[in-house]
Write a protein that holds these residues in place. Structure first.
Motif, PDB file in Angstrom:
ATOM      1  N   GLY A   2       0.693  -1.150   0.001  1.00  0.00           N
ATOM      2  CA  GLY A   2      -0.106   0.060   0.108  1.00  0.00           C
ATOM      3  C   GLY A   2       0.886   1.257  -0.205  1.00  0.00           C
ATOM      4  O   GLY A   2       2.153   1.176  -0.171  1.00  0.00           O
ATOM      5  N   ASN A   3       0.249   2.193   0.066  1.00  0.00           N
ATOM      6  CA  ASN A   3       0.952   3.525  -0.047  1.00  0.00           C
ATOM      7  C   ASN A   3       0.982   4.395   1.410  1.00  0.00           C
ATOM      8  O   ASN A   3      -0.132   4.713   1.974  1.00  0.00           O
ATOM      9  CB  ASN A   3       0.405   4.305  -0.907  1.00  0.00           C
ATOM     10  CG  ASN A   3       1.131   5.829  -1.078  1.00  0.00           C
ATOM     11  OD1 ASN A   3       1.055   6.770  -0.146  1.00  0.00           O
ATOM     12  ND2 ASN A   3       2.039   6.039  -2.230  1.00  0.00           N
ATOM     13  N   GLN A  44      -2.130  14.520  -1.111  1.00  0.00           N
ATOM     14  CA  GLN A  44      -1.213  15.485  -1.900  1.00  0.00           C
ATOM     15  C   GLN A  44       0.101  14.697  -2.119  1.00  0.00           C
ATOM     16  O   GLN A  44       0.503  14.729  -3.349  1.00  0.00           O
ATOM     17  CB  GLN A  44      -1.207  16.807  -1.656  1.00  0.00           C
ATOM     18  CG  GLN A  44      -2.503  17.471  -1.849  1.00  0.00           C
ATOM     19  CD  GLN A  44      -2.504  18.917  -1.483  1.00  0.00           C
ATOM     20  OE1 GLN A  44      -1.776  19.284  -0.441  1.00  0.00           O
ATOM     21  NE2 GLN A  44      -3.462  19.765  -2.029  1.00  0.00           N
ATOM     22  N   ALA A  45       0.851  14.262  -1.202  1.00  0.00           N
ATOM     23  CA  ALA A  45       2.075  13.707  -1.248  1.00  0.00           C
ATOM     24  C   ALA A  45       1.820  12.338  -2.067  1.00  0.00           C
ATOM     25  O   ALA A  45       2.622  12.142  -3.018  1.00  0.00           O
ATOM     26  CB  ALA A  45       2.631  13.440  -0.060  1.00  0.00           C
ATOM     27  N   ALA A  46       0.888  11.885  -1.801  1.00  0.00           N
ATOM     28  CA  ALA A  46       0.505  10.392  -2.491  1.00  0.00           C
ATOM     29  C   ALA A  46       0.233  10.810  -3.901  1.00  0.00           C
ATOM     30  O   ALA A  46       0.877   9.745  -4.931  1.00  0.00           O
ATOM     31  CB  ALA A  46      -0.728   9.707  -2.150  1.00  0.00           C
ATOM     32  N   GLN A  47      -0.420  11.737  -4.402  1.00  0.00           N
ATOM     33  CA  GLN A  47      -0.557  12.213  -5.736  1.00  0.00           C
ATOM     34  C   GLN A  47       0.867  12.492  -6.721  1.00  0.00           C
ATOM     35  O   GLN A  47       0.659  12.063  -7.794  1.00  0.00           O
ATOM     36  CB  GLN A  47      -1.433  13.427  -5.998  1.00  0.00           C
ATOM     37  CG  GLN A  47      -2.808  13.393  -5.694  1.00  0.00           C
ATOM     38  CD  GLN A  47      -3.588  14.747  -5.686  1.00  0.00           C
ATOM     39  OE1 GLN A  47      -3.089  15.557  -5.254  1.00  0.00           O
ATOM     40  NE2 GLN A  47      -4.706  14.600  -6.605  1.00  0.00           N
ATOM     41  N   LYS A  48       1.888  12.703  -5.793  1.00  0.00           N
ATOM     42  CA  LYS A  48       3.189  12.945  -6.468  1.00  0.00           C
ATOM     43  C   LYS A  48       3.778  11.631  -6.767  1.00  0.00           C
ATOM     44  O   LYS A  48       4.289  11.517  -7.646  1.00  0.00           O
ATOM     45  CB  LYS A  48       3.990  13.847  -5.589  1.00  0.00           C
ATOM     46  CG  LYS A  48       3.442  15.248  -5.274  1.00  0.00           C
ATOM     47  CD  LYS A  48       4.524  16.009  -4.432  1.00  0.00           C
ATOM     48  CE  LYS A  48       4.178  17.537  -4.167  1.00  0.00           C
ATOM     49  NZ  LYS A  48       5.102  18.429  -3.294  1.00  0.00           N
ATOM     50  N   GLU A  49       3.257  10.464  -6.120  1.00  0.00           N
ATOM     51  CA  GLU A  49       4.022   9.322  -6.316  1.00  0.00           C
ATOM     52  C   GLU A  49       3.007   8.418  -7.257  1.00  0.00           C
ATOM     53  O   GLU A  49       3.521   7.361  -7.849  1.00  0.00           O
ATOM     54  CB  GLU A  49       3.983   8.575  -5.059  1.00  0.00           C
ATOM     55  CG  GLU A  49       4.888   9.328  -3.873  1.00  0.00           C
ATOM     56  CD  GLU A  49       4.947   8.407  -2.734  1.00  0.00           C
ATOM     57  OE1 GLU A  49       4.014   7.617  -2.396  1.00  0.00           O
ATOM     58  OE2 GLU A  49       5.738   9.183  -1.683  1.00  0.00           O
ATOM     59  N   HIS A 102      -9.516   8.073  -7.886  1.00  0.00           N
ATOM     60  CA  HIS A 102     -10.066   7.859  -6.550  1.00  0.00           C
ATOM     61  C   HIS A 102      -9.287   8.954  -5.618  1.00  0.00           C
ATOM     62  O   HIS A 102      -9.777   9.499  -4.769  1.00  0.00           O
ATOM     63  CB  HIS A 102     -10.155   6.588  -5.799  1.00  0.00           C
ATOM     64  CG  HIS A 102     -11.315   5.881  -6.544  1.00  0.00           C
ATOM     65  ND1 HIS A 102     -12.459   6.183  -5.995  1.00  0.00           N
ATOM     66  CD2 HIS A 102     -11.072   4.780  -7.267  1.00  0.00           C
ATOM     67  CE1 HIS A 102     -13.411   5.103  -6.774  1.00  0.00           C
ATOM     68  NE2 HIS A 102     -12.463   4.341  -7.318  1.00  0.00           N
ATOM     69  N   LEU A 103      -7.888   9.053  -5.751  1.00  0.00           N
ATOM     70  CA  LEU A 103      -7.150   9.762  -4.930  1.00  0.00           C
ATOM     71  C   LEU A 103      -7.290  11.172  -5.230  1.00  0.00           C
ATOM     72  O   LEU A 103      -7.727  12.188  -4.605  1.00  0.00           O
ATOM     73  CB  LEU A 103      -5.552   9.559  -5.363  1.00  0.00           C
ATOM     74  CG  LEU A 103      -4.440  10.387  -4.597  1.00  0.00           C
ATOM     75  CD1 LEU A 103      -4.840  10.187  -3.045  1.00  0.00           C
ATOM     76  CD2 LEU A 103      -3.199   9.677  -5.002  1.00  0.00           C
ATOM     77  N   ASP A 104      -7.718  11.574  -6.487  1.00  0.00           N
ATOM     78  CA  ASP A 104      -8.019  12.970  -6.929  1.00  0.00           C
ATOM     79  C   ASP A 104      -9.422  13.330  -6.406  1.00  0.00           C
ATOM     80  O   ASP A 104      -9.594  14.603  -6.014  1.00  0.00           O
ATOM     81  CB  ASP A 104      -8.050  13.117  -8.557  1.00  0.00           C
ATOM     82  CG  ASP A 104      -6.702  12.845  -9.102  1.00  0.00           C
ATOM     83  OD1 ASP A 104      -5.727  12.809  -8.441  1.00  0.00           O
ATOM     84  OD2 ASP A 104      -6.734  12.515 -10.436  1.00  0.00           O
TER      85      ASP A 104
END
Length: 110
Positions: free
Chosen positions: A24-25, A62-67, A72-74
């Protein structure tokens, strides 16, 4: 014997290379944790504390969006931003509503 050892090595390589997918992240996990806290505090009428947790959740999301890229994250980020906007206005129930929707979306990222 060579074939058996080859299979063992190949199997180990597959497991090691796919381990990050199993894990997972970390940022998504933290975002979910904080968003759940925002829901609980929002439901309890604590808009200020819900706001703090929504802000923490947003930073991690937002940190996860960089990765990674994930719709769903958006969506989770959009709802966390809404939760923050409402938290700043003192709307505890709206913090809970948007943070809960963010949890739903962020949980789909895993």
């Amino acid at each position: 014997m060579k074939t058996f050892m080859g299979l063992i090595i190949a199997g180990a390589a597959v497991m090691l290379l796919s381990a990050p997918a199993w894990a997972g992240n970390k940022h998504v996990d933290e975002a979910i944790h904080h968003a759940k806290e925002a829901v609980e505090h929002g439901k309890a009428g604590h808009a200020d504390v819900g706001l703090k947790h929504a802000e923490g959740a947003l930073k991690h999301a937002q940190a996860a969006q960089k990765e990674m890229k994930n719709p769903h994250l958006d969506e989770g980020v959009k709802h966390l931003e809404e939760a923050i906007d409402h938290g700043k206005q003192g709307h505890a129930d709206a913090v809970a509503k948007h943070a809960d929707t963010a949890v739903m979306h962020l949980s789909e990222v895993k």
